[in-house]
Design an enzyme around this catalytic site. Sequence first.
Site, PDB file in Angstrom:
ATOM      1  N   HIS A 187       0.843  -1.207   0.000  1.00  0.00           N
ATOM      2  CA  HIS A 187       0.000   0.000   0.000  1.00  0.00           C
ATOM      3  C   HIS A 187       0.881   1.261   0.000  1.00  0.00           C
ATOM      4  O   HIS A 187       0.608   2.217  -0.734  1.00  0.00           O
ATOM      5  CB  HIS A 187      -0.863   0.063   1.265  1.00  0.00           C
ATOM      6  CG  HIS A 187      -1.892  -1.021   1.383  1.00  0.00           C
ATOM      7  ND1 HIS A 187      -1.972  -1.846   2.479  1.00  0.00           N
ATOM      8  CD2 HIS A 187      -2.905  -1.406   0.572  1.00  0.00           C
ATOM      9  CE1 HIS A 187      -2.984  -2.684   2.338  1.00  0.00           C
ATOM     10  NE2 HIS A 187      -3.575  -2.451   1.185  1.00  0.00           N
ATOM     11  N   LYS A 189     -17.735  -6.260   7.476  1.00  0.00           N
ATOM     12  CA  LYS A 189     -16.446  -6.920   7.250  1.00  0.00           C
ATOM     13  C   LYS A 189     -15.499  -6.472   8.370  1.00  0.00           C
ATOM     14  O   LYS A 189     -14.742  -5.511   8.228  1.00  0.00           O
ATOM     15  CB  LYS A 189     -15.904  -6.498   5.870  1.00  0.00           C
ATOM     16  CG  LYS A 189     -14.806  -7.398   5.329  1.00  0.00           C
ATOM     17  CD  LYS A 189     -14.416  -6.957   3.921  1.00  0.00           C
ATOM     18  CE  LYS A 189     -12.955  -7.197   3.615  1.00  0.00           C
ATOM     19  NZ  LYS A 189     -12.482  -6.516   2.414  1.00  0.00           N
ATOM     20  N   ARG A 204      -2.078  -5.919  -8.412  1.00  0.00           N
ATOM     21  CA  ARG A 204      -0.968  -6.826  -8.146  1.00  0.00           C
ATOM     22  C   ARG A 204      -0.815  -7.837  -9.272  1.00  0.00           C
ATOM     23  O   ARG A 204       0.176  -7.923  -9.940  1.00  0.00           O
ATOM     24  CB  ARG A 204      -1.194  -7.571  -6.832  1.00  0.00           C
ATOM     25  CG  ARG A 204      -0.798  -6.765  -5.629  1.00  0.00           C
ATOM     26  CD  ARG A 204      -1.406  -7.312  -4.381  1.00  0.00           C
ATOM     27  NE  ARG A 204      -2.849  -7.118  -4.401  1.00  0.00           N
ATOM     28  CZ  ARG A 204      -3.617  -7.220  -3.336  1.00  0.00           C
ATOM     29  NH1 ARG A 204      -3.097  -7.533  -2.177  1.00  0.00           N
ATOM     30  NH2 ARG A 204      -4.905  -7.011  -3.432  1.00  0.00           N
ATOM     31  N   SER A 259      -2.655  -7.627   2.987  1.00  0.00           N
ATOM     32  CA  SER A 259      -2.860  -7.530   4.439  1.00  0.00           C
ATOM     33  C   SER A 259      -3.186  -8.911   4.998  1.00  0.00           C
ATOM     34  O   SER A 259      -2.731  -9.263   6.090  1.00  0.00           O
ATOM     35  CB  SER A 259      -4.009  -6.562   4.748  1.00  0.00           C
ATOM     36  OG  SER A 259      -3.729  -5.284   4.242  1.00  0.00           O
TER      37      SER A 259
HETATM   38  P1  ADP Z   1      -9.620  -4.118  -0.405  1.00  0.00           P
HETATM   39  O1  ADP Z   1     -10.033  -2.722  -0.694  1.00  0.00           O
HETATM   40  O2  ADP Z   1      -9.894  -5.078  -1.521  1.00  0.00           O
HETATM   41  O3  ADP Z   1      -9.979  -4.636   0.953  1.00  0.00           O
HETATM   42  P2  ADP Z   1      -6.956  -3.392   0.380  1.00  0.00           P
HETATM   43  O4  ADP Z   1      -7.426  -2.431   1.317  1.00  0.00           O
HETATM   44  O5  ADP Z   1      -5.991  -4.426   0.910  1.00  0.00           O
HETATM   45  O6  ADP Z   1      -8.030  -4.150  -0.421  1.00  0.00           O
HETATM   46  O7  ADP Z   1      -6.219  -2.673  -0.809  1.00  0.00           O
HETATM   47  C1  ADP Z   1      -6.602  -1.427  -1.308  1.00  0.00           C
HETATM   48  C2  ADP Z   1      -5.962  -1.258  -2.656  1.00  0.00           C
HETATM   49  O8  ADP Z   1      -4.559  -1.461  -2.554  1.00  0.00           O
HETATM   50  C3  ADP Z   1      -6.446  -2.249  -3.723  1.00  0.00           C
HETATM   51  O9  ADP Z   1      -6.479  -1.577  -4.947  1.00  0.00           O
HETATM   52  C4  ADP Z   1      -5.366  -3.288  -3.741  1.00  0.00           C
HETATM   53  O10 ADP Z   1      -5.271  -3.917  -5.007  1.00  0.00           O
HETATM   54  C5  ADP Z   1      -4.143  -2.429  -3.474  1.00  0.00           C
HETATM   55  N1  ADP Z   1      -3.057  -3.218  -2.901  1.00  0.00           N
HETATM   56  C6  ADP Z   1      -3.076  -4.002  -1.816  1.00  0.00           C
HETATM   57  N2  ADP Z   1      -1.883  -4.611  -1.622  1.00  0.00           N
HETATM   58  C7  ADP Z   1      -1.085  -4.179  -2.635  1.00  0.00           C
HETATM   59  C8  ADP Z   1       0.267  -4.466  -3.044  1.00  0.00           C
HETATM   60  N3  ADP Z   1       1.026  -5.328  -2.379  1.00  0.00           N
HETATM   61  N4  ADP Z   1       0.743  -3.849  -4.130  1.00  0.00           N
HETATM   62  C9  ADP Z   1      -0.040  -2.996  -4.830  1.00  0.00           C
HETATM   63  N5  ADP Z   1      -1.320  -2.710  -4.536  1.00  0.00           N
HETATM   64  C10 ADP Z   1      -1.842  -3.293  -3.452  1.00  0.00           C
END
Ligand code: ADP
Length: 160
Positions: free
Chosen positions: A16, A40, A89, A127
């Site tokens: 992130h 969630k 990703r 995460s």
């Molecule tokens: P969600 O909104 O699906 O619960 P997250 O909060 O984990 O997912 O992620 C928010 C955004 O960050 C999403 O667009 C996700 O694809 C991106 N993201 C999460 N981990 C990574 C990573 N390792 N590299 C690049 N983008 C990421």
Amino acid sequence: MNAIYPGSFDPVTYGHLDIIERAAKKLDHLIVAVLNNPSKKGIFTVEERIDLLVEVTKHLPNVEIDFFSGLLSDYAVKKNCFTMIRGLRAVSDFEYEMQMALVNRKLNPKIETLFLVSDSKYAFLSSSIVKEIAQLNGNFSCFVPKVVEEALKDKFKGGL
Ligand code: ADP
């Protein structure tokens, strides 16, 4: 240009942070918005996620941390900001991300979603993976900033 980077951030990882830093370089202002989704339940409360995000982005003056409940399209109107940043990703992210981008644009045609491709170092990182390793007492210090590592260790102290 201003943009919103919405997500769960439960908790924020280097994946992130890489997206935040790269997006912030291209933008005037970036709002990282933590989704408060009562159905969630995460490991961290929204307040804890925000505190961690504030801590790990304090070197980025044009990044603001906020939260929202309900529809992203409503939050976009509230902030008067219609550009979304998301990270991609692998191909596995694509279907869901495309669906979300299309739904958001259907709900409000002003919304555009911009995708940043993950750094290859973090392409496997999520995460959920970090939480699993933490729960199983593995070493995850290379996946999250120190403050997040400590917070996770604290959460899993004595088991769940
Ligand atoms: P969600 O909104 O699906 O619960 P997250 O909060 O984990 O997912 O992620 C928010 C955004 O960050 C999403 O667009 C996700 O694809 C991106 N993201 C999460 N981990 C990574 C990573 N390792 N590299 C690049 N983008 C990421």
